[in-house]
Design an enzyme around this catalytic site. Structure first.
Site, PDB file in Angstrom:
ATOM      1  N   ASP A  82       0.849  -1.196   0.000  1.00 48.75           N
ATOM      2  CA  ASP A  82       0.000   0.000   0.000  1.00 48.75           C
ATOM      3  C   ASP A  82       0.887   1.249   0.000  1.00 48.75           C
ATOM      4  O   ASP A  82       1.837   1.346   0.768  1.00 48.75           O
ATOM      5  CB  ASP A  82      -0.872  -0.045   1.269  1.00 48.75           C
ATOM      6  N   HIS A 180      -8.133   9.546   4.059  1.00 48.28           N
ATOM      7  CA  HIS A 180      -7.562   8.600   5.018  1.00 48.28           C
ATOM      8  C   HIS A 180      -7.925   9.062   6.427  1.00 48.28           C
ATOM      9  O   HIS A 180      -7.952  10.257   6.695  1.00 48.28           O
ATOM     10  CB  HIS A 180      -6.042   8.559   4.876  1.00 48.28           C
ATOM     11  N   THR A 211     -12.844   3.736   5.546  1.00 49.38           N
ATOM     12  CA  THR A 211     -13.378   3.779   6.911  1.00 49.38           C
ATOM     13  C   THR A 211     -14.322   4.968   7.076  1.00 49.38           C
ATOM     14  O   THR A 211     -13.952   6.088   6.727  1.00 49.38           O
ATOM     15  CB  THR A 211     -12.222   3.915   7.934  1.00 49.38           C
ATOM     16  N   ASN A 230     -10.213   0.056   0.487  1.00 52.66           N
ATOM     17  CA  ASN A 230      -9.205  -0.024   1.551  1.00 52.66           C
ATOM     18  C   ASN A 230      -9.804   0.322   2.911  1.00 52.66           C
ATOM     19  O   ASN A 230     -10.450   1.353   3.061  1.00 52.66           O
ATOM     20  CB  ASN A 230      -8.088   0.984   1.282  1.00 52.66           C
TER      21      ASN A 230
HETATM   22 ZN   LIG Z   1      -4.562   5.167   0.756  1.00 52.53          ZN
END
Ligand SMILES: [Zn+2]
Length: 292
Positions: A82, A180, A211, A230
């Site tokens: 990643d 993120h 998330t 992700n």
């Molecule tokens: Zn990322």
């Protein structure tokens, strides 16, 4: 089974209209919980090591865990890097047996990003593995890189088209309004931008910052071509909270394996919820027929 190349896994997910969950392992047990969750749902899964985790444990340790865990599993498991920014680290992943790498040149000017990504695509195609690349800057904190709201740049669809035409990519990460970390307020996801980029690049899109997105947003993104989602921040919180909660509830229990077991179960539950939510359940057989 051995670790599988990401390319056919994401191509299949995109064709069938679901997304493969990609989780960042923190240690051996969290990686194992990811694969066990996938097994219980008969789903493919992507285990993505962050650069920070590789620096902490070393390539050898992480590859060793994943070779063993995937090797003993009947479901397709991808080992992905990643946000790779260091070409030496990326090359070492490819040489060691990762089956996918992300080269994140999003902080570089377009031509330089293209040149660095091309270098990685050449290494990866020689090793018969896939590459994820990024243009535009995704909001939030990734490892130690912080992109604030003022610095965030949405991906330009013209640049995305040119970039993806020049390179054989397995996944494309774009800045489309996700971030993120946890969201403060409502995320401003640019659905029309996802649609346009997807129409013009035809490359499965990787959705970063999964998330905290509502199920409605997730399902819309999948419909528009996001085939990899992700999840990292969510996992970090469950990792720490489940450990702390066990101790709060059992203050006299100093048997580490029981604490770790509680943590493992909580993580596996989270991974199963995410895999199922993204539509991965019972997809392993179709994927296996494509990677064989
Ligand atoms: Zn990322």
């Amino acid at each position: 089974m051995p670790l599988v190349n990401i390319k056919p896994v994401l191509a299949e997910a995109k064709a069938k209209g679901y997304a493969v969950a990609a989780f960042n392992p923190v240690d051996y047990a969290s990686a194992k919980a990811m694969v066990k969750a996938a097994e219980e749902l008969n789903a493919p899964v992507i285990i993505q090591s962050s650069a920070k985790t590789i620096k902490y444990y070393g390539h050898e340790a992480i590859y060793g865990w994943m070779k063993e865990i995937a090797g003993n599993s009947p479901v397709p498991v991808v080992l992905h890097l990643d946000h790779g920014k260091d070409l030496d680290m990326i090359k070492k992943c490819i040489d060691m047996g990762w089956t996918s790498v992300m080269i994140d040149g999003s902080h570089l000017p377009f031509e330089q990003n293209l040149a660095e990504t091309r270098k990685v695509v050449n290494w990866a195609s020689a090793a018969k593995i896939g590459v994820e690349a990024e243009i535009g800057q995704i909001l939030g904190v990734e490892d130690d890189m912080v992109v604030s709201e003022d610095e965030s740049i949405y991906t330009d669809p013209n640049e995305a088209e040119k970039f993806c035409r020049e390179l054989d990519l397995s996944a494309f990460a774009a800045a489309i309004g996700t971030a993120h970390g946890y969201y403060k307020g409502e995320p401003k996801v640019q659905f029309s931008l996802i649609e346009e980029i997807n129409k013009r690049t035809k490359v499965p899109m990787a959705l970063h910052g999964g998330t905290g997105l509502s199920d409605e947003i997730i399902q819309r993104c999948i419909k528009l071509g996001c085939a990899k989602i992700n999840i990292s921040t969510n996992l970090k919180h469950v990792f720490i909270d489940s450990f702390a909660d066990y101790h709060t509830q059992n203050p006299k229990d100093y048997e580490p394996l029981r604490v770790l077991e509680a943590q493992y179960k909580a993580l596996k539950q989270l991974f199963k919820e995410k895999i199922a939510q993204f539509g991965g359940s019972n997809r392993a057989p179709e994927v296996l027929s494509k990677v064989a």
